[in-house]
Each structure stands twice: as structure tokens, then as C-alpha cells.
Scaffold this motif. Structure first.
Motif, PDB file in Angstrom:
ATOM      1  N   LEU A   1       0.928  13.722  -0.087  1.00 22.73           N
ATOM      2  CA  LEU A   1      -0.091  13.481   1.318  1.00 22.73           C
ATOM      3  C   LEU A   1       0.424  15.280   2.431  1.00 22.73           C
ATOM      4  CD1 LEU A   1      -1.829  12.094   3.461  1.00 22.73           C
ATOM      5  CD2 LEU A   1       0.356  11.032   3.994  1.00 22.73           C
ATOM      6  N   ALA A   2      -0.537  15.915   2.480  1.00 21.31           N
ATOM      7  CA  ALA A   2      -0.721  17.136   3.218  1.00 21.31           C
ATOM      8  C   ALA A   2      -0.946  16.859   4.580  1.00 21.31           C
ATOM      9  CB  ALA A   2      -1.458  18.201   2.468  1.00 21.31           C
TER      10      ALA A   2
ATOM     11  N   GLY B   1       4.384   7.890  12.748  1.00 22.14           N
ATOM     12  CA  GLY B   1       4.625   9.007  11.419  1.00 22.14           C
ATOM     13  C   GLY B   1       4.752   8.279   9.830  1.00 22.14           C
ATOM     14  N   ASP B   2       5.032   7.615   9.900  1.00 23.07           N
ATOM     15  CA  ASP B   2       5.190   6.940   8.282  1.00 23.07           C
ATOM     16  C   ASP B   2       5.051   5.403   8.197  1.00 23.07           C
ATOM     17  OD1 ASP B   2       5.009   6.833   5.766  1.00 23.07           O
ATOM     18  OD2 ASP B   2       7.707   6.437   4.732  1.00 23.07           O
ATOM     19  N   CYS B   3       4.249   4.471   7.336  1.00 25.28           N
ATOM     20  CA  CYS B   3       3.957   3.815   7.565  1.00 25.28           C
ATOM     21  C   CYS B   3       3.683   2.675   6.308  1.00 25.28           C
ATOM     22  CB  CYS B   3       2.859   3.334   7.591  1.00 25.28           C
ATOM     23  SG  CYS B   3       2.004   1.501   8.131  1.00 25.28           S
TER      24      CYS B   3
ATOM     25  N   LEU C   1       0.940  -1.192  -0.452  1.00 23.74           N
ATOM     26  CA  LEU C   1       0.566   0.044  -0.091  1.00 23.74           C
ATOM     27  C   LEU C   1       0.899   1.169  -0.118  1.00 23.74           C
ATOM     28  CD1 LEU C   1      -2.777  -0.848   2.063  1.00 23.74           C
ATOM     29  CD2 LEU C   1      -2.190  -1.723  -0.112  1.00 23.74           C
ATOM     30  N   LEU C   2       0.316   1.943  -0.526  1.00 21.97           N
ATOM     31  CA  LEU C   2       1.297   4.080  -0.410  1.00 21.97           C
ATOM     32  C   LEU C   2       0.782   4.099   1.216  1.00 21.97           C
ATOM     33  CD1 LEU C   2      -0.270   5.269  -3.757  1.00 21.97           C
ATOM     34  CD2 LEU C   2       2.592   4.653  -3.006  1.00 21.97           C
ATOM     35  N   GLU C   3       1.689   5.327   0.967  1.00 21.56           N
ATOM     36  CA  GLU C   3       1.739   5.758   2.665  1.00 21.56           C
ATOM     37  C   GLU C   3       0.061   6.206   3.534  1.00 21.56           C
ATOM     38  OE1 GLU C   3       3.520   9.500   3.550  1.00 21.56           O
ATOM     39  OE2 GLU C   3       3.361   9.245   5.165  1.00 21.56           O
ATOM     40  N   TYR C   4      -0.773   6.629   2.502  1.00 24.15           N
ATOM     41  CA  TYR C   4      -1.820   7.629   2.771  1.00 24.15           C
ATOM     42  C   TYR C   4      -3.364   6.110   2.919  1.00 24.15           C
ATOM     43  CZ  TYR C   4      -3.714   7.100  -1.790  1.00 24.15           C
ATOM     44  OH  TYR C   4      -5.128   6.809  -2.569  1.00 24.15           O
ATOM     45  N   GLU C   5      -2.545   4.893   2.135  1.00 24.85           N
ATOM     46  CA  GLU C   5      -3.459   4.273   2.366  1.00 24.85           C
ATOM     47  C   GLU C   5      -3.591   3.355   3.738  1.00 24.85           C
ATOM     48  OE1 GLU C   5      -3.506   3.712  -2.112  1.00 24.85           O
ATOM     49  OE2 GLU C   5      -2.424   1.778  -1.355  1.00 24.85           O
ATOM     50  N   ALA C   6      -2.338   2.949   3.746  1.00 27.37           N
ATOM     51  CA  ALA C   6      -1.605   2.258   5.251  1.00 27.37           C
ATOM     52  C   ALA C   6      -2.217   2.833   6.011  1.00 27.37           C
ATOM     53  CB  ALA C   6      -0.482   2.173   5.127  1.00 27.37           C
ATOM     54  N   LYS C   7      -2.007   4.517   6.087  1.00 26.27           N
ATOM     55  CA  LYS C   7      -2.599   5.654   7.632  1.00 26.27           C
ATOM     56  C   LYS C   7      -3.641   5.056   7.349  1.00 26.27           C
ATOM     57  CE  LYS C   7       1.119   7.907   8.013  1.00 26.27           C
ATOM     58  NZ  LYS C   7       1.964   9.764   7.849  1.00 26.27           N
TER      59      LYS C   7
ATOM     60  N   PRO D   1      -3.167   6.077  16.469  1.00 24.50           N
ATOM     61  CA  PRO D   1      -3.058   7.317  16.628  1.00 24.50           C
ATOM     62  C   PRO D   1      -2.357   8.512  15.182  1.00 24.50           C
ATOM     63  CG  PRO D   1      -2.327   6.857  18.279  1.00 24.50           C
ATOM     64  CD  PRO D   1      -1.973   5.758  17.419  1.00 24.50           C
ATOM     65  N   ILE D   2      -2.684   8.323  13.533  1.00 20.10           N
ATOM     66  CA  ILE D   2      -1.254   9.033  12.652  1.00 20.10           C
ATOM     67  C   ILE D   2      -1.793  10.521  12.810  1.00 20.10           C
ATOM     68  CG2 ILE D   2      -2.234   6.832  11.785  1.00 20.10           C
ATOM     69  CD1 ILE D   2      -4.567   8.959   9.648  1.00 20.10           C
ATOM     70  N   PRO D   3      -1.434  11.397  11.812  1.00 21.77           N
ATOM     71  CA  PRO D   3      -1.349  12.637  12.027  1.00 21.77           C
ATOM     72  C   PRO D   3      -2.327  13.254  10.911  1.00 21.77           C
ATOM     73  CG  PRO D   3       1.444  11.127  11.438  1.00 21.77           C
ATOM     74  CD  PRO D   3       0.071  10.593  11.567  1.00 21.77           C
ATOM     75  N   LYS D   4      -2.655  14.704  11.801  1.00 17.30           N
ATOM     76  CA  LYS D   4      -3.748  15.000  10.559  1.00 17.30           C
ATOM     77  C   LYS D   4      -3.339  14.924   9.180  1.00 17.30           C
ATOM     78  CE  LYS D   4      -5.559  17.106  15.184  1.00 17.30           C
ATOM     79  NZ  LYS D   4      -5.069  17.287  15.539  1.00 17.30           N
ATOM     80  N   GLY D   5      -4.103  14.724   8.095  1.00 19.02           N
ATOM     81  CA  GLY D   5      -4.202  15.202   6.969  1.00 19.02           C
ATOM     82  C   GLY D   5      -4.618  13.957   6.303  1.00 19.02           C
TER      83      GLY D   5
END
Lengths: 353, 285
Positions: free
Chosen positions: A81-82, A191-193, A3-9, A18-22
Motif C-alpha cells: 500500500l502506498a 492511520g492503520d486498521c 482483512l488486510l489494511e488496505y481492504e479494511a480501510k 477518513p483514511i489517508p490518500k493512497g
């Protein structure tokens, strides 16, 4: 499937990690300052300039435009991803993976996160093989002791349970959180996944819809300038065919496992891809028919070659069920059948001289 | 694991009414295997050829003893089929099914530890004892009774090695495909132990692949316990790193998982090795 980072998060967040707001970056910033991160399926993104901090709207616009076209290790992102800027106090490493030898899910941790695992040589890893029904209180306690974060014991117990839940529910093969960030406010955030899910389990996950999709595993280009292309059935036989080609001093262009159903359509589709190699001199077809029938494969080869004029020479080796009929079919079409892999390689060698 | 366990005796087929199940149940019977029954839920009372179909293993066991089962059910049902066989205490379970999710195999592995069953596979071609019995899909016409033992992670490459030996007049006592998945029921080491302990076997052929580390365990076992000649080939010398080739097990992660590193380690521990199968076959006389 990776998966890409945003998908994994997104998957982690569903289980309460918990993941960063974005969100995926839009043309105008939703918040500032923001960290813009290129969504590419590879590591080493930071070093390649794929992560940019934007403090103003102007910086945001410039960074977004740059990232959209920036190639990172051969990948151009489809999404950016922002995220909010985290006040980082400490960066840790935490992952869950399948330990194939222990036949169990295993926790790996390191006190120093934020670098690629293989480059991490400061001290040893924490590893913990989890039983079928893990005791997360004990596991989280051990993790807190290892990280030397005694005041985060409860948080880590809870975190481990949630990541494990995500792992089980999503048929994951790997969930790697790197860095796992401890913020100045004392929060622990992913922070990253990196996440890898088991393609074989797709049948029970109708909800899976990711950018990358299922990787193509049956056709792989090995050498764009190779002079010998290969078609075989079964991954082992396909790899063995490539090995035999290379050992005979030729350059194998590809790996292709055509599977049990070698029919006219699949043979034609394979030919169409193989003829794009510029230096191709011969195609070796190596089919060992167990479920498949040789005569059907022979018919498919003959018909497919008639439909695609300008094919390079073929070295056809068929073995197994209905071999004699297949030899007959090929002979009538002016082709010869090679009775062994050894002879198929010799035949190919003549064509590449 | 021993010859008595692998010789089949009363064999059943789970998923016998499916396309693969019915075709191979009859092919196994034609190869001399004693296929006594099959299962397919809701189809009790039907027959495949002359083989009776039951709803479950328990129902078969009410009529007769079951020594082995060969599983052909689709991947989504493979876990349940294996659990059914484990619960029924079937001594030998051969799972041909490809694409069983890894989490399902973790579950099965843990259940097997406390069971009376031995699992071979999944994602494997099964076993053939040439001239005696066949449990799975290995083409019997290519086999020749003899004294070599073949153990392999690959499917069609197993047939290739077997037929190359047969063509040279070298027969086999056992041909065992253990399957290419990252987690499976029977390892190289289990098979090497069988082949070393069976006095009727005089040479061993081992065929490995890129990915995983089971060839290292095999090499260590060869060094410590095997006195018979071992001929080994690891396929995938030209595989690129990080790319899956064909099936789940065949992915080159670290350098240690490469064909070259495994071949070197096998050679260091006493096996005769080659970088392609043709060359290896030429070593066996």
C-alpha cells in the motif's frame, strides 16, 4: 476472516471514515513522498521493516522491490500500500469489538496509540458498552473528554457513528484503528486498521472478496515432526483426541475435525495430507457417529487405505450408530476396531514404541 | 431452569421437512419425546411420519399448547426462527443450527432478556434426559438413566463422555450440550444451578473448551454454591494461540482462555480435573 489494511480501510472509507490518500503501489510513484506499507495479516510490521518512507522516485523503487520480498513474521505480501505522509501531531487508539460477556458492541479507546495493545501500559483504557441503538452524541462527548480533545467533540461523535455503521453493515467482530491520527492540520484520520469479519455471515455478503478469504479452521498442523496424526469428528472430540495422545507421551501432529460427513473422499483427502508428516508412525481415527453412520465411515477407511498404499498403521475407534456392521467391515479388511478412545490410544502407543 | 422445563412435554420441530429436521424429529419421537407438530412455511398439511406440519408456531398454537421447540433451520433463517419462537412465548427453545452469525446472536440475546423463553444453543446437540425425553441430536442409544448431570460446550465430546459413563454402568439424569458459540442462550452457570438444585443428581461432569471465559464463571459458581462433586475437563491443551479450531468459540485468544489456565482455576475452586477425558472418566466411580 481478518482483512488486510488496505481492504479494511476500503470498508471504512465506504462509510465515510477518513483514511489517508493512497492506493496499492504501482511500479512508478503516483505521488511523493509516500509511505509504503507491506500488506501482511499480522501485527508488528513496523518493527520488522515492513513500513518504509520514500521521498524520491529512486527511494520508492528500491523500497518497493525490498518490501515485495520481505518476510514479515512468516508472511510475504501480495500487495504493497502506498499512502500520503501524514503530519502526525498525536496518535490515539480506538476500537469497536463484540464484548461476549456483555453481549454487546463495545468501544475501547486509549490516549496512547501506535503501539500494540498488549504493550500499552500507560494509563487505563476507556471502555463503553453500546446499547442496541447508541446515543452517538453522548458517546462521542465521553470519548472527547477521555482523549482530552474538547475541540474535536463533533468530529468524534460523527466518527463513532460512522465506524459503528461500518461495524453493523459488515458483520464485523473487530474494527481496530491504531493509530487514530490527529494531524497538525487538525484532521482525524485512520492511520492503520485491523478488521475482522464474521465468516458465518458470508451468506449475506455477496460483495465480500478479500485476499485472505475464509481461514481453514478444520485442519491445523500442531507439530510437523509429530508421530501421531488424528482424525475426529467435532471440534471438541478432535481436541480431546489430541489431548489424550499427548498425555500418553506421544507427539500429536495435527488437529482435524472431519465433520459430520466422513466419507471416502474426505477420509482419502485427510490421509493424503497426513502422510506428508515425515515422522508419522500411526493415524488415530476417532469418530463418534450421531448423524454419521459407523459402517459408512468404515467403508470409507477401507477404500481410502486401498487407494493409498504405504499408509502408516491405523488405530480406528468408531462408536455410535451401526457400530457392529462397521466392526465387521474392518475385520474383513484385516483391521481391528477399538471400542474406546482409551484402547485406541493404547493401540497407537504400541505403534510408536 | 428446572426439570419440568427441560422435560419437553409438547415438543415441536422448526424446519421439520428438511433433511436434518425430519430425521431427528423421528429419532426424538423414537426416544420417547412427545413430538406433536413441526413447522415449515408453505408445507402446512403435510406430515413427517405421523407428525403434522404447520406453516407457523402461531398456527400450531391455535390447535394445541407448545412447551418446547427444537430448531433445525439453516443458519440464514435461524434468527427469524428464534424470534418466531420468542414472540410465540415458547418456554424452551433448543437451537441446533450451526453457523449463526454473531450479530444475530447479539440481537437474540437482547430479545431474550425481556422474554418468557429460555434458549439453549445455538450450535449445540441439545438435551437428553435418559429414558424420559430427548430434545436435539444426542444419540439416545448411548444414554443410561441415572444420577449424573453432564453439561458441555462441545457436541461429539458430550457423546463421548456420556457413553464412557454408560459403559462403566454410571447413568445420567441430564445431559446438556450448551453449544460452542461465543454468545449463546444458556451458560454453564445456568446448568450448574439446575444440577445443584435437583436432589436426584449426585455428581456433575463439566466439559469446557479453549476460548472465552465461561469456565471461570462456572468455577466461581462451583466454589460458592455447589456442594456435589464436580468433575471437569477442558479440551484443547495443545491448541496453538490465535488459531480457530473447528468452530467459532474455540479460539485461544489470551493465556487466560487456555485449557491449562481454565483447568487450574477449576481445580482451585474445588473441581476434580484431568488433562484428558479418559483420565477424568477414571476418576468417576
Amino acid at each position: 476472516m481478518k482483512l488486510l489494511e488496505y481492504e479494511a480501510k476500503g470498508v471504512l472509507a465506504k462509510d465515510g471514515v477518513p483514511i489517508p490518500k493512497g492506493a496499492l503501489a504501482q511500479d512508478d510513484p503516483a505521488f511523493l513522498p509516500a509511505v509504503l506499507k507491506s500488506q501482511v495479516p499480522t501485527g508488528g510490521r513496523g518493527k520488522a521493516g515492513g513500513i518504509v518512507i520514500a521521498k524520491t522516485a529512486e527511494e520508492y523503487g528500491n523500497a518497493l522491490a525490498k518490501l515485495k520480498t520481505l518476510e514479515v513474521k512468516g508472511y510475504v505480501p501480495r500487495s504493497i500500500l502506498a499512502e500520503e505522509l501524514l503530519g502526525i501531531k498525536t496518535e490515539l487508539y480506538l476500537s469497536l469489538l463484540v464484548d461476549k460477556n456483555a453481549r454487546a458492541i463495545t468501544v475501547m479507546a486509549h490516549r496512547h496509540g501506535g503501539v500494540e495493545v498488549e504493550d500499552n501500559d500507560e494509563g487505563s483504557y476507556f471502555t463503553l458498552i453500546l446499547p442496541a441503538r447508541p446515543d452517538f452524541d453522548a458517546a462521542g462527548q465521553q470519548l472527547a473528554d477521555y482523549y482530552d480533545l474538547p475541540d474535536k467533540t463533533f468530529v468524534l461523535q460523527d466518527l463513532l457513528q460512522k465506524i459503528h455503521g461500518a461495524f453493523i453493515r459488515n458483520d464485523a467482530l473487530l474494527i481496530e484503528i491504531n493509530p487514530l491520527v490527529v494531524t497538525h492540520d487538525g484532521d482525524i484520520v485512520a492511520g492503520d486498521c485491523k478488521m475482522e469479519l464474521d465468516d458465518a455471515a458470508a451468506f449475506r455478503h455477496p460483495e465480500w472478496a478479500f485476499e485472505t478469504g475464509k481461514a481453514e479452521v478444520n485442519f491445523v498442523t500442531l507439530d510437523q515432526n509429530g508421530d501421531v496424526a488424528t482424525i475426529a469428528n467435532g471440534a471438541g472430540l478432535a481436541m480431546a483426541t489430541v489431548d489424550a495422545v499427548a498425555d500418553a507421551g506421544m507427539r500429536p501432529a495435527n488437529f482435524l475435525d472431519i465433520g459430520g460427513g466422513a466419507n471416502e473422499a474426505s477420509v482419502l483427502a485427510a490421509f493424503e495430507r497426513l502422510v506428508t508428516y515425515p515422522n508419522l508412525k500411526v493415524i488415530i481415527i476417532n469418530i463418534f457417529a450421531g448423524i454419521t453412520r459407523c459402517d459408512e465411515v468404515a467403508k470409507a477407511i477401507v477404500t481410502a487405505s486401498e487407494k493409498l498404499p504405504g499408509l502408516p498403521a491405523l488405530s480406528v475407534r468408531l462408536a455410535g450408530t451401526n457400530y457392529e456392521q462397521a466392526a465387521d467391515i474392518l475385520q474383513r479388511a484385516g483391521m481391528t476396531i477399538q471400542p474406546s478412545l482409551e484402547l485406541a490410544i493404547k493401540r497407537a502407543k504400541q505403534e510408536t514404541r | 431452569m428446572n426439570e419440568a422445563l427441560l422435560s419437553g412435554k409438547n415438543v415441536i420441530v422448526q424446519g421439520i421437512t428438511g433433511a436434518h429436521g425430519s430425521f431427528h424429529a423421528l429419532a426424538m419421537a423414537a426416544a420417547g419425546t412427545n413430538v406433536v407438530a413441526g413447522t415449515s412455511p408453505g408445507k402446512a398439511g403435510q406430515t413427517v411420519g405421523t407428525i403434522p406440519v404447520y406453516d407457523s408456531i402461531k398456527a400450531i398454537q391455535a390447535d394445541m399448547r407448545v412447551d418446547s421447540t427444537v430448531i433445525f433451520v439453516p443458519a440464514p433463517f435461524a434468527k427469524a426462527a428464534m424470534l418466531e419462537a420468542i414472540d410465540a412465548e415458547v418456554p424452551l427453545i433448543v437451537c441446533i443450527t450451526e453457523g449463526v452469525p454473531l450479530h444475530d446472536m447479539l440481537h437474540i440475546s437482547q430479545r431474550l432478556q425481556k422474554s418468557k423463553s429460555r434458549l439453549i444453543g445455538p450450535n449445540c446437540p441439545g438435551i437428553i434426559l435418559p429414558g424420559l425425553t430427548k430434545l436435539g441430536i444426542i444419540p439416545a442409544a448411548m444414554a443410561l438413566p441415572g444420577t449424573v448431570g453432564i453439561v458441555s460446550r462441545s457436541g461429539t465430546l458430550t457423546y463421548e463422555a456420556m457413553s464412557a459413563l454408560s459403559a462403566r454402568g454410571i447413568g445420567q439424569k441430564y445431559v446438556i450440550g450448551i453449544g460452542g458459540d461465543p454468545v449463546s442462550g444458556t451458560s454453564f452457570v445456568d446448568c450448574l444451578e439446575l444440577l445443584q438444585n435437583d436432589a436426584a443428581v449426585d455428581r456433575i461432569v463439566l466439559i469446557g473448551e479453549i476460548g472465552g471465559t465461561s469456565e471461570y464463571d462456572a468455577a466461581d459458581f462451583v466454589a460458592r454454591h455447589v456442594t456435589k462433586p464436580v468433575f471437569a475437563y477442558v479440551t484443547g491443551h495443545h491448541a496453538p494461540a490465535g488459531v480457530q479450531l473447528g468452530h467459532a468459540g474455540a479460539i485461544l485468544g489470551s493465556e487466560k482462555e487456555s485449557a491449562a489456565a481454565k483447568t487450574e482455576y477449576l481445580a482451585k475452586n474445588g473441581a476434580v480435573t484431568a488433562t484428558n477425558l479418559v483420565a477424568l472418566m477414571n476418576e468417576i466411580t
